[in-house]
Design an enzyme around this catalytic site. Structure first.
Site, PDB file in Angstrom:
ATOM      1  N   GLU A  43      -8.263  -3.013   3.709  1.00 43.28           N
ATOM      2  CA  GLU A  43      -8.984  -3.276   2.473  1.00 43.28           C
ATOM      3  C   GLU A  43      -9.810  -4.568   2.610  1.00 43.28           C
ATOM      4  OE1 GLU A  43      -5.719  -3.477  -0.207  1.00 43.28           O
ATOM      5  OE2 GLU A  43      -4.981  -1.512   0.399  1.00 43.28           O
ATOM      6  N   GLU A  83      -2.421   1.799   1.304  1.00 45.34           N
ATOM      7  CA  GLU A  83      -1.646   1.137   2.371  1.00 45.34           C
ATOM      8  C   GLU A  83      -0.894   2.104   3.278  1.00 45.34           C
ATOM      9  OE1 GLU A  83      -2.523  -1.919  -0.698  1.00 45.34           O
ATOM     10  OE2 GLU A  83      -1.773   0.144  -0.764  1.00 45.34           O
ATOM     11  N   HIS A 141       1.297 -11.974  -5.076  1.00 52.39           N
ATOM     12  CA  HIS A 141       0.517 -12.505  -3.964  1.00 52.39           C
ATOM     13  C   HIS A 141       1.230 -13.640  -3.239  1.00 52.39           C
ATOM     14  CE1 HIS A 141      -2.509 -10.472  -6.426  1.00 52.39           C
ATOM     15  NE2 HIS A 141      -3.230 -10.357  -5.317  1.00 52.39           N
ATOM     16  N   ASP A 180       3.408  -8.485   0.009  1.00 55.66           N
ATOM     17  CA  ASP A 180       4.068  -7.707  -1.042  1.00 55.66           C
ATOM     18  C   ASP A 180       3.684  -6.227  -0.982  1.00 55.66           C
ATOM     19  OD1 ASP A 180       5.140 -10.018  -3.008  1.00 55.66           O
ATOM     20  OD2 ASP A 180       3.190 -10.573  -2.211  1.00 55.66           O
ATOM     21  N   TYR A 181       2.458  -5.951  -0.510  1.00 57.89           N
ATOM     22  CA  TYR A 181       1.964  -4.578  -0.537  1.00 57.89           C
ATOM     23  C   TYR A 181       2.445  -3.746   0.645  1.00 57.89           C
ATOM     24  CZ  TYR A 181      -1.135  -6.574  -4.071  1.00 57.89           C
ATOM     25  OH  TYR A 181      -1.639  -7.209  -5.175  1.00 57.89           O
TER      26      TYR A 181
END
Length: 795
Positions: free
Chosen positions: A492, A523, A590, A548-549
């Site tokens: 991204e 993701e 984040h 976190d993602y």
């Protein structure tokens, strides 16, 4: 002897009689394997089974278009296709069903049956020539797990076609003209990643065939409860490619229509091969005459009308009738083929059983003799006679069962303090066999291991400028992309703007959209692209924007990438690099540091936690020398911190698993990593001013962790230790404490209780005050170390 049927005049031109009969014979053989598999489980000779009954005809048709150099990303119904390419026979099938570690060539007994694979590397980890082989990627049991990987396999074909600098990589592609086959059941289409991948394939225009084998159920749940309109291809109509647009072609065909299946796959796969336009093959009206697996019966959830329909529309019955109608073949001749298939499958089953049990019988006989000798010597020990009876009466199926008997006997002698050397040696030999069979290939070994990559120190010119950390990465990635055409970077915002922290700024314009490119916010399939491309000899750097993602890509990481080398018994690799960033910034989403989550679920992937961007560069270079996958977690608050610009960016490499002493000291060992290292460093400098000398250690990598036991060497000197990070309590600090105190035997050297200092149990709150209240700060670290040294209990 196999029945032969002579061709007749005026036979249909679309499928010659000889080909049709070979297909019918293959379908019968596959069906009998599925039927006998179920019996082997129900009689206790195997633990679990899942078969391909009802899916034979579409897989035969698809396999005819599957060429050497192509890629198959299948699931657990693919046995007929594997047989069609001579990759499977009844003996191999039952060896896998029995979990035979020696003779199951697909996974070494590590996976359930019907999880097929071929070798991508040799025993030394060297790539094999993929263009001359049928490439079958090791599947997983979890639904849709093959879909993101298939995206990467197909994207690699586009990469090889478009990247002129890869023309010499002839072992991996035939000018990008290969097709990737992704086979799923209709229930898989309810998974979000399926739609994610369909969307991505339509955008990227890659040579990928999605084959949906639709039998109307997801185990017991009918399609109308899973899919809008009860028809997945109708749902996907919006993805259909139109003139002047991207998208996918969509084909619908009945699973029992042998002739139409052959024509549809022939035409559809040829179009993919010639145009690189992806396609969906919706194979409708499949049957599942044995239910989902050996765990249950489909009569429990199918109506009498449905069962009657499945009986009538069974593919083998339909094909049998078609053969008689089209070729005027007598039914007795086709019955002979069915009977021969039964005999052939039973013969293969018997051979597989002998291959499994003959070595076990030999080991059992050895143990019988050892215990018989002990009984003669210690005849008053009744437990020896019981052990002999147990060994003689029980069928020999598992090495672990006879090993358990031997160990129970050895324990009896152990408590009596009697040495039984021959028995102990036999036990160790059997344990070593099991260890070799099942506890190997988690990571690469030898010169392809990241642990054995050459190490080169970082170098600086005398006038090396101080720059922001992201500029170190940016210059490095520029040189890397120029030096190594196998390297791709995507994720991204990676392409146009060069990622949100500018490490790839300007590099898409310089190296093209094929090398450095943007993806959608997806993701799971970003990681899948990395896996598939890495399996084909490329070196992808797949970016997940924030640590976190990674949760969105969790399945692709923990189920697929982390297990690939292990579950394929060392036959397949995917040296993908997953790049992300975490720790300090602002707010819940984040600034996470879920390291304990990763450590508990990502064994098989190296987890690297550099404290700055120069260290990160050294780790990238180390990984690119190896065939191991890794997750590199850069420090979010490090991109604007000043660092000296190295002069050997693409040569500098950092050994993995070797901590670095940042500040020598005598009073207490302070262990940390990443962003917390800088905060701990400031606290240690303040402690120096009051006479306390901490030894500050940067672990640098969590997996692997301190291979040379440098931390325990520090503890021997200081006798006190504290572990600090930004994970939740009991997360990575608990892991590090276990490694140092238990694995490295550090508890011997403690003069004070070991201590941890972590973030709070909740997610980090927003703003400066939120950060201060959520994660360890300089003052907190100062007080914790001070109290530990002065043996104070409260912080």
């Amino acid at each position: 002897m196999k029945t032969k049927v002579k061709a007749i005049k005026n036979e249909p031109k679309s499928i010659p009689l000889e080909e049709a009969l070979a297909d019918f014979r293959l379908a019968c053989l596959s069906r009998e394997m599925s039927l006998l598999m179920r019996k082997e489980v129900l009689t206790g000779k195997a633990k679990f089974g899942i078969g391909g009954a009802g899916k034979e005809l579409p897989l035969i048709a698809a396999a005819k278009t599957f060429k050497k150099g192509d890629y198959w990303a299948g699931y657990y119904r693919d046995q007929t296709a594997m047989m069609a390419k001579d990759l499977l026979n009844p003996t191999k099938y039952f060896s896998a069903l029995y979990g035979d570690a020696v003779n199951d060539e697909f996974s070494g007994g590590r996976q359930m049956n019907n999880h097929f694979s071929t070798s991508f590397v040799d025993q030394d980890g060297q790539w094999l020539d993929q263009t001359s082989r049928y490439n079958v990627t090791s599947p997983l049991a979890s639904l849709a797990s093959n879909v993101p990987r298939a995206l990467g396999l197909a994207l690699a074909s586009k990469s090889y076609k478009n990247n002129e600098y890869l023309n010499g990589q002839t072992n991996f592609s035939q000018d990008g003209n290969e097709v990737t086959f992704c086979v799923v059941g209709d229930a898989t289409t309810s998974e979000g990643v399926f739609f994610e991948a369909i969307n991505a394939a339509g955008v990227m225009q890659i040579p990928l065939a999605f084959i949906i084998l639709d039998d109307g159920y997801g185990i017991s749940v009918p399609s109308e409860y899973q899919t809008t309109k009860g028809d997945i291809s109708r749902v996907l109509e919006g993805f259909r490619k139109q003139e002047g647009e991207n998208g996918l072609d969509i084909y619908r065909v009945k699973a029992w229509d042998y002739e139409q299946l052959n024509q549809t796959f022939k035409d559809g796969i040829n179009k993919i091969r010639n145009t690189s336009v992806p396609a969906i093959f919706h194979v409708q009206e499949c049957t599942q005459p044995q239910g989902h697996s050996t765990s249950g019966s489909h009569q429990r959830y199918k109506s009498p009308e449905r069962l009657e329909w499945e009986e009538a529309f069974d593919g083998l019955k339909k094909m049998k009738q078609w053969l008689m109608d089209q070729y005027q073949i007598e039914e007795t001749l086709l019955n002979d083929i069915e009977s021969e298939s039964i005999d052939e499958v039973k013969e293969g089953r018997n051979q597989a059983w002998s291959l499994l049990t003959d070595p076990l019988k030999k080991a059992n006989d050895q143990l019988l003799q050892i215990i018989a000798d002990l009984r003669d010597k210690y005849h008053h020990y009744e437990f020896l006679s019981k052990a002999l009876h147990e060994l003689k009466s029980a069928p020999v199926v598992d090495r672990s069962e006879i090993l358990a008997i031997a160990q129970r006997v050895s324990f009896k002698f152990l408590v009596k303090d009697i040495k039984v050397t021959e028995l102990v040696n036999w036990i160790e030999e059997q344990k070593n066999i099991l260890k070799q069979n099942y506890n190997t290939h988690l990571y690469q070994k030898g010169d392809k291991s990241a642990l054995y990559a050459s190490s080169t120190p970082v170098e600086y010119e005398e006038d090396a400028p101080m720059v922001n950390g992201f500029k170190v990465l940016n210059k490095y990635f520029d040189q890397l992309l120029r030096k190594d055409p196998r390297v791709y970077a995507f994720g991204e915002d990676v392409g146009k703007i060069g990622d949100v922290n500018q490490a790839f700024a300007g590099l898409q314009e310089k190296y093209g959209e094929d090398r450095v490119f943007d993806t959608g916010i997806r993701e799971w399939t970003i990681v899948g692209q990395g896996i598939g491309m890495a399996m084909r000899g490329l070196r992808p750097i797949a970016e997940i924007q924030y640590l976190d993602y990674l949760a969105y890509a969790f399945s692709a990481l923990t189920d697929d990438l982390a297990t690939l080398h292990y579950r394929s018994n060392g036959r397949q690799i995917a040296p993908a690099i997953i790049r992300t960033r975490g720790h300090r910034l602002e707010g819940i989403w984040h600034s996470g540091s879920p390291m304990g989550m990763l450590l508990s679920s990502m064994r098989g992937i190296h987890i690297l936690v550099p404290r700055n961007m120069t260290q990160a560069v050294g780790m990238y270079n180390t990984l690119l020398q190896s065939n191991d996958p890794a997750i590199i977690i850069e420090c979010l608050n490090g991109y604007r911190k000043k660092e000296r610009m190295p002069s050997n960016l693409t040569e500098f490499s950092l050994p993995l698993g070797i901590p670095e002493i940042i500040m020598p000291g005598e009073d207490v060992t302070v262990v940390t990593y990443g962003s917390t290292l800088h905060i701990a460093h400031q606290a240690c400098l303040e402690l120096n001013k009051i006479g306390i000398q901490p030894e500050l250690i940067d672990v640098q990598t969590l997996l692997p962790f301190d291979l040379e036991h440098r931390i325990v060497a520090s503890l021997q000197k200081t006798n006190r230790i504290i572990f600090i990070d930004e994970d939740v309590p009991g997360g990575a600090t608990a892991f590090m404490m276990k490694e140092v105190l238990e694995t490295q035997k550090g508890y011997f050297y403690l003069d004070a209780p070991p201590t941890t200092l972590t973030a709070k149990a909740h997610r980090p709150a927003y703003g400066n005050d939120g950060d201060y209240a959520s994660k360890p700060n300089q003052q907190e670290i100062f007080r914790a170390i001070y109290n530990l040294v002065n043996e104070k209990e409260h912080i």
